[in-house]
Write an enzyme that holds these catalytic residues in place. Structure first.
Site, short mmCIF file in Angstrom:
data_model
loop_
_atom_site.label_atom_id
_atom_site.label_comp_id
_atom_site.label_asym_id
_atom_site.label_seq_id
_atom_site.Cartn_x
_atom_site.Cartn_y
_atom_site.Cartn_z
N TRP A 6 0.83 -1.20 0.00
CA TRP A 6 0.00 0.00 0.00
C TRP A 6 0.87 1.26 0.00
O TRP A 6 0.39 2.34 0.27
CB TRP A 6 -0.89 0.02 1.26
CG TRP A 6 -2.03 -0.95 1.22
CD1 TRP A 6 -3.33 -0.69 0.91
CD2 TRP A 6 -1.98 -2.35 1.53
NE1 TRP A 6 -4.09 -1.82 1.00
CE2 TRP A 6 -3.30 -2.87 1.38
CE3 TRP A 6 -0.97 -3.24 1.92
CZ2 TRP A 6 -3.63 -4.21 1.59
CZ3 TRP A 6 -1.29 -4.58 2.13
CH2 TRP A 6 -2.61 -5.05 1.97
N HIS A 53 -13.31 -1.84 1.82
CA HIS A 53 -12.47 -3.03 1.93
C HIS A 53 -13.22 -4.18 1.26
O HIS A 53 -14.44 -4.25 1.32
CB HIS A 53 -12.20 -3.37 3.40
CG HIS A 53 -11.41 -4.63 3.58
ND1 HIS A 53 -10.23 -4.88 2.89
CD2 HIS A 53 -11.63 -5.73 4.34
CE1 HIS A 53 -9.78 -6.06 3.24
NE2 HIS A 53 -10.61 -6.60 4.12
N ASP A 71 -11.55 -13.71 4.54
CA ASP A 71 -10.81 -12.51 4.15
C ASP A 71 -9.34 -12.86 3.98
O ASP A 71 -8.70 -13.33 4.92
CB ASP A 71 -10.99 -11.44 5.23
CG ASP A 71 -10.45 -10.08 4.82
OD1 ASP A 71 -9.64 -10.00 3.86
OD2 ASP A 71 -10.81 -9.08 5.47
N TYR A 84 -7.03 4.64 -0.32
CA TYR A 84 -8.38 4.13 -0.07
C TYR A 84 -8.50 3.56 1.34
O TYR A 84 -9.59 3.32 1.83
CB TYR A 84 -8.79 3.08 -1.13
CG TYR A 84 -8.28 1.69 -0.90
CD1 TYR A 84 -7.01 1.31 -1.30
CD2 TYR A 84 -9.07 0.74 -0.27
CE1 TYR A 84 -6.53 0.03 -1.08
CE2 TYR A 84 -8.61 -0.56 -0.06
CZ TYR A 84 -7.35 -0.90 -0.47
OH TYR A 84 -6.89 -2.18 -0.25
#
Lengths: 725, 725
Positions: B279, B373, B396, B553
């Site tokens: 990220w 997410h 997840d 984000y």
């Protein structure tokens, strides 16, 4: 992608702090001005500016109150949820208008919203969650009381005193002497590890040595283990383990997450943890699991090098894990489960395969029943579960591929296991199967098809034991895991377990009317009595087979030494009497195969007409003994001598013999090596030491060699401070 | 200690098999004699000895029945719990006395007790758990029906035909052509993945392309993703992932363990899994997460090299995980949660810190709210939980340090989350917090102490969406996770969650009588309207602050471009009308900072007397578009052309532009690179292809560069077999 680079950018506003021990720099500039320009100078000091002359962590006052006296460590150690005092000496007596606070920081990037930066105030001004009060003010010296919350983060904090001046905050600089360790507190009713009973706390938090049970349930043996949680370096090693796990600092107040992470880190699998498991019988690349005297050396070496320690088996994982838990203040104990269905896949079937003629089909049998397995229990509240499931929880640090645990296991509520409530975290189904698995005997036909012919519902989980409080005796705690076999409660538990996915065998098998039992009497030769009982209507002849093997404690066969067909007694009729066949297994038949394994397994299978019978018996051989003697004045800081003696009872030399001893609070870990001890000859090894702690203390010694493993002994002595006990 | 050595010795009777794909050798000798000497020759063959001439896996018959036609693979693919046929041609017609069986083996050391060696019989003789029947016998050719159990192991099996002769078993030799893949079966009522609705099965198992929602809940955007689960090599790649995870073969029929292991393996953390998260905005060492068109290239490269693929963010983890799940036959879908409290520590507090003057205190704020997410849901039975919690489960694959999950998460029952039953596995508390966290606004005073002044209970989890069945439209599924805010059911859920350990903020805060809201209208310049409403008794003046930033984000700030104090409107009184302050943010103020981030975050804070107000608004900028056109006959194996066109709308050149396209069953992954696209100039890229599959198909294209990320488009075409649709 290591977190030491800036790869956290875009994912976290600051990197997630996971290192407690690596924070040596000053957290603050000496003076931190307030942000706002518009603030009126309303806090102009009366008289001279206030400054801090000295900060005293009052170890002599705090340690007894917090039961942390035994820690051999420079800094203060206290327990959360309970007040500790700090004496601050200012440059002058405090005046009404003076304002200051204490600040406790842990880890990098400390933050008040994460509990890693706690400001404690002592007046009307509101501070962080820990409460503060002025206990006593005497001139420049102020005794401050600080009470961390009962859910505070556990670990090593840095202490600062911050004085409010008109322009900003004036702080003391970083002083490692004022660092303090904060632990879990079993004495605090609001702490998740609260344990009401004082004797239990003494045992499960404070006792630094103990015994671990091994062997078989009918012939239990025990070995000593030095937990040594108060020895120098051990507390830092435990925090090192948490740092190595990369557990975020701000989770380290959460008991559930911490014990779960601990169970993962004690084994080296998948996270470079403390111990490498090895059951192969080849320990040439490390220390044999049987040779350890305790946890201390293992933990210190791991913390010093970061390299996993070779080697462990289940009691080593459990012993080291117990040290980790008690050191951090968590009540814990080591458990032994006899006849443990370890390596299960979460179902209740341990499948043993036999050929059509009744002999064991070793090539096709995958499951094994461990003579015993060791895990730990911790005594904690489970706020994440429905009421009634708090108390003792299973945590298991021995790695296993076949559980979901991914090399960690638990905490699993013992009460939930007893009730069959396997729908709650963590790994309850797996632990349930370890104590409840049915042993299913299958016949494998010539085409490879299996047919179950017998189910033994009682063989697994025959006894679950732990050390009694205040004594080395075994305490049977099976009833905490299981209702009586066949009772209504037990049936309800088994039904629930099946509802929650634990498969059970439900073959409809005819009642066996033939039974066989094995009894053994030990000596150098083994005498085996095989009793057949025939409750059918007619006399019959049993075609039987005796298989004798040396087994690892995991039940896995090391070497078979006897595979013998025989015929059961003829012409016996429908009576309750049994007919007996005797076997003698001379020492020279099994001794050459014993190696480091000291368990013999006998399986008798038999067939008559349509009926098949089986019985299994495992025995542990007795080991020679070690003698420990202590002489000298049993007083703190007075020299004493310990002597370890051993005589080789065999008619062959023992080679490559390692001796080790340690005694927490008494004698540091010492070793001695003998390249050979001739048959019937003796050795005597003396060491001198100066006891550090008083009270009842223990020294453990272990002798270990390739041909003879884990000969262990211990001696208890009572150490006094001033000459009376 | 690798398992490839004999370190399993003493721990397991055989090594635990974890490799499905690495088994190429012959499992059996050609002739395996029976053990027993005493067996009478009772099965003397009638006539000539029987042997197998040919084994035909009948792909043309089986694949349509099992919905596996689309797999581009040499071997048979079938689903468990449902019959498939195999045609065996013998050397002569079968006679009454002939006896044979089929044997299906998977992994190394296969065993009947573990489900890894299954013998299927076709007469009266009892075999393994899979049933068999002779469907049809025509001379030497016999059509056999085999029905694997609904809980059989999933993976690649080897097939043998074994003929019983008088002396032993005569088998065919290893023939890779008769290997078959066995998958989960959503069409079978006994399978744990059963899904009754046909349209749902078409979408959640069979659909190989889809859309993933991004942006903000009020301005949702979407991007295409090629799941491509039927493309060549993908099924083997999914089994490779299971092998790389070292998941024991005999657990691979257990849906819960398999999806949990999958969620761990899709990210590279801690197990060398498929994707590396990044990220940081620096993707120079791999591919930017925004540049992927789908999963196929990622999975194939991982399976070929065993090296984790760089780079992913949450939609990539979710997209690749979706392919893995659907490929193995598990109904699954990608979920987007808007305003997600990711990286939470399992409590319900997302803490935002502000300074005394109301400006954001970025240095001390640790939590962030992700704009969105992405995770996955799988539709499965949960036999390990109480009734009523089966159905959709959250899994997840995005790694996160702060959950217990240790880089995996779920399956967590969506129903349990809605009901607050967080006492069930796995990671329910963590997912609950992601959709229910309260945003707590804290003021940090000059001494570092935090005081909460506002709690927003509705900001997090504002919308949970997934793609509708059979259409690219978004479907709101928030109600499956949450009861209406403030309803009695919602209160009960929140109370349960707190009982189960999810901490909530319970500050008693005075009702705010000042409120502020932000509305934005987009264009090149951003127009911001800030409305203040005063419901107090007296007129007041608000000292306010506007902070404007470009954010990732994840909500983490990339660059602040506006930090402006202002005064709210004067002299407004106690009315329901709001007073407005307008701001204009010209394009040149924010555009230079956009980089690869396309979200702007505005925070307005204000103070009047004792009251504080805050509002947050996040907007996503619109991106230019890509045009996709297709020409040619839309027929299987007929040549077609696809053209991708793009015009650079900016007044600056775009440099280092990567274009990519793929279309499952249509066109393999293609790429094109442009070192520069000048301002206002256009590019046009043509590729030709031959469709492999018929039906509705999709081509996706993505343009990605450092200054402009993830410009994506797609085109749908309907491919026919013979010239009509």
């Amino acid at each position: 992608m290591s977190k030491e680079t800036n790869n956290y950018k875009g994912r976290y506003s600051e990197p997630v702090p996971t290192s407690n021990l690596q924070n040596d720099e000053n957290d603050f500039p000496e003076f931190e001005p307030f942000d706002e320009d518009a603030t009126p100078r309303s806090f102009a000091p009366v008289g001279a500016a206030l400054s801090v002359q000295h900060v005293d962590m009052c170890q002599q006052l705090n340690k007894p109150n917090h039961y942390t006296t035994a820690y051999d460590i420079q800094n203060l150690v206290v327990r959360r949820g309970q007040e500790f005092v700090v004496r601050v000496t200012f440059s002058r007596p405090l005046a009404e208008a003076d304002d200051f606070q204490l600040e406790f920081l842990i880890g990098s990037n400390p933050s008040p919203s994460k509990g890693t930066l706690v400001a404690v105030t002592f007046g009307s001004r509101h501070g962080g969650p820990w409460s503060g009060q002025i206990v006593e003010a005497q001139g420049e010296s102020v005794l401050l009381g600080i009470t961390p919350t009962a859910d505070a983060i556990v670990g090593k904090f840095r202490t600062y005193v911050a004085i409010v001046t008109s322009g900003g905050m004036q702080r003391t600089s970083r002083d490692a002497n004022t660092d303090l360790y904060l632990l879990f507190n079993a004495w605090c009713p609001q702490d998740a590890v609260f344990l009401a009973d004082e004797a239990a706390r003494r045992e499960y938090v404070m006792s630094d040595y103990g015994v671990i049970f091994q062997g078989t349930v009918s012939a239990m043996s025990q070995r000593n283990w030095m937990y040594g949680q108060f020895e120098r370096g051990v507390l830092d090693a435990c925090i090192y383990i948490l740092d190595a796990s990369r557990m975020p600092i701000y989770n380290r107040g959460n008991i559930i997450q911490l014990v779960r992470k601990g169970s993962a880190m004690i084994n080296s699998q998948d996270d470079n943890g403390v111990l490498v498991g090895n059951w192969s019988d080849d320990y040439s690349m490390g220390m044999p699991p049987t040779s350890w005297t305790g946890s201390v050396k293992i933990l210190l070496q791991y913390a010093n090098t970061g390299v996993s320690i070779c080697f462990a088996q289940c009691w080593v994982f459990a012993g080291v894990f117990n040290t980790f838990l008690r050191c951090l203040g968590i009540p814990s104990r080591v458990i032994t489960n006899f006849n443990s269905a370890h390596d299960n896949t979460g179902n209740l079937k341990t499948d043993l395969i036999f050929k059509t003629d009744g002999t064991p089909d070793r090539r096709n049998t995958r499951d094994s029943i461990w003579n015993y397995h060791c895990w730990n229990e911790v005594f904690i509240v489970r706020p994440d579960l429905p009421a009634g499931l708090s108390g003792w929880q299973v945590v298991d640090a021995t790695p296993q591929e076949t559980s979901d645990g991914h090399f960690r296991c638990g905490p699993a509520s013992v009460t939930a296991i007893k009730e069959g409530l396997l729908c709650h975290p963590f790994d309850s189904g797996f632990v349930f199967a370890e104590v409840n698995s049915d042993v299913v005997f299958h016949k494998r036909d010539r085409y490879g098809t299996l047919s179950p012919y017998r189910v033994d519902k009682t063989h697994v989980g025959q006894g679950i034991y732990t050390q009694a409080v205040g004594s080395p005796a075994p305490m049977d705690i099976t009833h905490t895991y299981k209702y009586p076999e066949g009772s209504a409660d037990d049936n309800r538990t088994m039904a629930r377990a099946e509802e929650y996915g634990c498969e059970r065998d439900h073959s409809e098998l005819p009642d066996t009317q033939l039974t066989v039992t094995i009894t053994v009497s030990l000596g150098h030769d083994v005498n085996l009595a095989v009793d057949f009982q025939n409750q059918t209507e007619h006399s019959t002849t049993v075609q039987a087979h005796l298989a004798g093997s040396v087994v690892f404690y995991t039940g896995v066969i090391s070497k078979s030494f006897r595979d013998q067909n025989f015929t059961g007694p003829h012409k016996y009729s429908n009576t309750r009497m049994s007919e007996r066949v005797m076997f003698r297994i001379p020492a020279q038949e099994y001794m050459p195969h014993l190696g480091s394994q000291l368990s013999l397994q006998f399986i008798v299978t038999g067939q008559a007409d349509d009926q098949s019978v089986s019985a299994i018996k495992v025995i542990e051989m007795q080991t020679p003994s070690l003698t420990l003697m202590v002489s000298g004045q049993p007083q703190v800081q007075q020299e004493m001598i310990v002597t370890v003696s051993f005589t080789n009872p065999f008619n062959f030399p023992l080679q490559g013999v390692h001796l080790a001893m340690e005694g927490a609070g008494l004698v540091t870990h010492r070793t001695r090596y003998y390249s050979v001890i001739e048959p019937l000859s003796s050795i005597s090894w003396k060491e001198s030491f100066f006891p550090r702690l008083d009270g009842p203390r223990c020294i453990v010694a272990v002798l270990d060699s390739i041909s003879l493993r884990q000969v262990t002994s211990s001696v208890l002595i009572c150490i006094v401070h001033t000459g009376y006990c």
